[in-house]
Design an enzyme around this catalytic site. Structure first.
Site, PDB file in Angstrom:
ATOM      1  N   CYS A   1       0.842  -1.185   0.000  1.00  0.00           N
ATOM      2  CA  CYS A   1       0.000   0.000   0.000  1.00  0.00           C
ATOM      3  C   CYS A   1       0.880   1.239   0.000  1.00  0.00           C
ATOM      4  CB  CYS A   1      -0.904   0.021   1.235  1.00  0.00           C
ATOM      5  SG  CYS A   1      -1.993  -1.420   1.384  1.00  0.00           S
TER       6      CYS A   1
ATOM      7  N   GLY B   1      -1.044   0.641  -4.801  1.00  0.00           N
ATOM      8  CA  GLY B   1      -2.345   0.078  -4.460  1.00  0.00           C
ATOM      9  C   GLY B   1      -3.407   0.615  -5.384  1.00  0.00           C
TER      10      GLY B   1
ATOM     11  N   ASN C   1       0.762   0.624   5.798  1.00  0.00           N
ATOM     12  CA  ASN C   1       1.353  -0.179   4.736  1.00  0.00           C
ATOM     13  C   ASN C   1       2.150  -1.302   5.373  1.00  0.00           C
ATOM     14  OD1 ASN C   1       2.649  -1.172   2.392  1.00  0.00           O
ATOM     15  ND2 ASN C   1       4.348   0.246   2.672  1.00  0.00           N
ATOM     16  N   GLY C   2       1.853  -2.529   4.992  1.00  0.00           N
ATOM     17  CA  GLY C   2       2.600  -3.658   5.545  1.00  0.00           C
ATOM     18  C   GLY C   2       1.677  -4.783   5.961  1.00  0.00           C
TER      19      GLY C   2
ATOM     20  N   TYR D   1      10.796  -4.055  -7.904  1.00  0.00           N
ATOM     21  CA  TYR D   1       9.479  -4.009  -8.535  1.00  0.00           C
ATOM     22  C   TYR D   1       8.562  -2.886  -8.061  1.00  0.00           C
ATOM     23  CZ  TYR D   1       4.799  -5.632  -9.974  1.00  0.00           C
ATOM     24  OH  TYR D   1       3.547  -5.715 -10.498  1.00  0.00           O
TER      25      TYR D   1
ATOM     26  N   THR E   1       8.424  -1.991 -15.574  1.00  0.00           N
ATOM     27  CA  THR E   1       9.426  -1.909 -14.515  1.00  0.00           C
ATOM     28  C   THR E   1      10.804  -2.324 -15.002  1.00  0.00           C
ATOM     29  OG1 THR E   1       7.651  -2.554 -13.003  1.00  0.00           O
ATOM     30  CG2 THR E   1       9.879  -2.528 -12.113  1.00  0.00           C
TER      31      THR E   1
ATOM     32  N   ASP F   1      12.373  -9.357 -17.617  1.00  0.00           N
ATOM     33  CA  ASP F   1      11.330  -8.988 -16.672  1.00  0.00           C
ATOM     34  C   ASP F   1      11.970  -8.734 -15.315  1.00  0.00           C
ATOM     35  OD1 ASP F   1       8.821  -8.337 -15.811  1.00  0.00           O
ATOM     36  OD2 ASP F   1       7.910 -10.276 -16.280  1.00  0.00           O
ATOM     37  N   ASP F   2      11.243  -8.024 -14.443  1.00  0.00           N
ATOM     38  CA  ASP F   2      11.798  -7.740 -13.119  1.00  0.00           C
ATOM     39  C   ASP F   2      11.850  -8.991 -12.259  1.00  0.00           C
ATOM     40  OD1 ASP F   2       9.024  -7.825 -11.830  1.00  0.00           O
ATOM     41  OD2 ASP F   2       8.804  -6.150 -13.210  1.00  0.00           O
TER      42      ASP F   2
END
Length: 505
Positions: A2, A28, A102-103, A258, A304, A366-367
């Protein structure tokens, strides 16, 4: 994952918060919300499911009056998309407290039981609401009618003793101000910025990424230290204290791979520069260990990995080509609920340019590779577009274990690399060669930007968790986060929301 933001200003902060959430949208895409406090001590809130631009119309922004506020962009780690779980959350006792987080807390079930014993009701399945109630419970223990910084930091110290996991938190307490704090290992990012108002007063912002500061004209001051809490009062007084024991910096390395925007600086390291270094080191590995590959073009999987792919092409002396056109209005696929939805979204998200593939041996970059669903379809698209051979490079090592600190990587059995060799994975995604970044090269890519970063949370690669969960935790997240669980939860959420609409009409 988030995005959170909090602002204490000398003028209304509604547009500042909105602008910050716009540039934190990548963290998010499920829901968004803002709460502000006006001069009379009243909360004003707007939150709903959807993208920031859809949640907030001009009329909503105008109603968010006040010079202090917090905001949140959300995606759910447990698969729920219920509007009831949009943040910030609010409780009216004591004082009136709002919180955004966030987390992920790995002892949320235990904390929920603690809330019940404290006669505090948790209305959703969100660990953020649990966290809010734990904070409220400890603030309720403050004896003074008007808490000061000592009282607040004592309460945060008690919160940090109770909760376990990775977290970055912003909260408002009526009559007190803005509180922000970060977990004892600094797993989740949180930065502090400041700017001068038109009348010369210092305004403050805390946010998940420095890009939120940039777009609003704030100067990056520093990252919050692991286990540190800030208190910023409504008049702009800033206080700070470390509120946890045994702190050390161990940030999530996947932020650099990412999640974070390339124009952000996290823990003193430019995200863009770390990704360029990832490309350099991956190219060096290709030269050293895969010299037999005859690569005609290096093509990124948007977007990314673009910076990484450019550097790989430069180092290898091979043309860089944009072989896929991305539909920017489709969300991130690996966090979408259900394999069926992810498969459909990949095809609608990317479309190949045949001229860049026809008759060529291409290296796709790709990442990372998570479930492998996206990688398989992209390799197939490249072949259908005419590629003779398709090689696949991942800027991250093989992801074998679930993330438990706030990223939606569910069960090990749903991760393509779990229990498989690189050759087996290569066959499963139908590639002619598969190259993974080494873990040490990934760490060095970040360390070379900031040598003070000695350690990282790399649990998704190694299975070694810096904040260890109890033995039953993985079974619990498998129950909550598997594709079947998400499908059931999505159905329940849609049914509940349809019932709410019916009842309200």
């Amino acid at each position: 994952m988030c995005g959170v933001v909090g602002v204490v200003g000398a003028a209304p902060v509604n547009l500042t918060l909105y602008n910050a959430l716009q540039v934190l949208q990548h963290r998010g895409q499920d829901a968004a919300g803002i709460i502000t406090v006006d001069a009379d001590g009243n909360f004003h809130q707007r939150k709903a499911n959807g993208m920031v631009r859809d949640v907030f119309e001009q009329r909503h922004i105008m109603r968010l009056s006040g010079n202090i506020g917090i905001g949140h962009t959300r995606y759910p780690t447990a698969g729920s998309s219920s509007a009831a779980e949009a943040q910030p959350f609010y409780v009216n006792s004591p004082f009136g407290i709002a919180l955004a987080h966030n987390g992920n807390l790995i002892n949320a079930r235990e904390l929920t039981d603690k809330c019940r014993k404290a006669r505090r009701h948790v209305n959703t399945q969100s660990d953020s609401e649990v966290l809010l109630n734990i904070l409220a419970w400890h603030i309720a223990g403050i004896e003074h009618e008007s808490p000061d910084e000592t009282d607040i930091f004592k309460a945060v110290t008690q919160v940090m003793a109770d909760i376990r996991g990775g977290y970055a938190v912003v909260a408002l307490v009526l009559g007190v101000g803005l509180i922000a704090f970060r977990d004892p290992l600094g797993i989740r990012p949180l930065v502090l910025g400041e700017r001068q108002s038109a009348d010369g007063k210092t305004e403050y912002m805390v946010a998940s990424e420095s890009v939120a500061l940039d777009v609003n004209g704030f100067k990056l001051v520093r990252d919050l230290e692991p286990g540190e809490a800030l208190l910023i009062t409504a008049d702009g007084t800033l206080s700070a204290a470390v509120c946890a024991q045994n702190t050390r910096l161990c940030p999530c390395i996947f932020e650099y791979v990412y999640f974070a925007r390339p124009d952000s600086v996290i823990n003193g390291a430019s995200v863009y520069a770390t990704r360029v270094r990832m490309g350099t080191k991956l190219a060096q590995k290709i030269k050293r260990d895969y010299g037999q590959l005859q690569i005609d073009a290096v093509i990124p999987i948007p977007e990314t990995s673009a910076d990484i792919a450019v550097e790989i092409a430069r180092t290898l002396g091979v043309p860089y080509r944009q072989g896929f056109v991305k539909n920017r209005y489709v969300g991130r696929t690996f966090i979408m609920p259900g394999q069926g939805i992810r498969k459909k979204s990949v095809r609608s998200k990317l479309n190949p340019i045949p001229a860049e593939f026809a008759g060529k041996k291409v290296l796709l970059v790709d990442d990372s590779i998570v479930r492998g669903t996206t990688s398989l379809q992209i390799v197939e698209m490249a072949r259908e577009a005419g590629a003779n051979e398709v090689y696949f490079a991942s800027a991250a090592p093989a992801i074998k274990y679930p993330n438990i600190y706030g990223i939606d990587m569910p069960t090990s059995r749903e991760l393509i690399a779990y229990g498989r060799s690189e050759d087996e994975i290569c066959k499963l995604i139908h590639a002619d060669a598969l190259i993974y970044q080494s873990l040490e090269d990934l760490k060095d890519s970040v360390r070379e930007e900031n040598p003070l970063l000695e350690d990282f949370d790399t649990s998704i690669f190694t299975g070694e968790y810096p904040v260890p969960p109890d033995q039953n935790y993985f079974a619990e997240i498998a129950r909550l986060r598997s594709d079947d669980a998400k499908a059931d939860k999505a159905w329940q959420d849609s049914s509940n929301e349809a019932l709410d609409i019916y009842n309200n009409n």
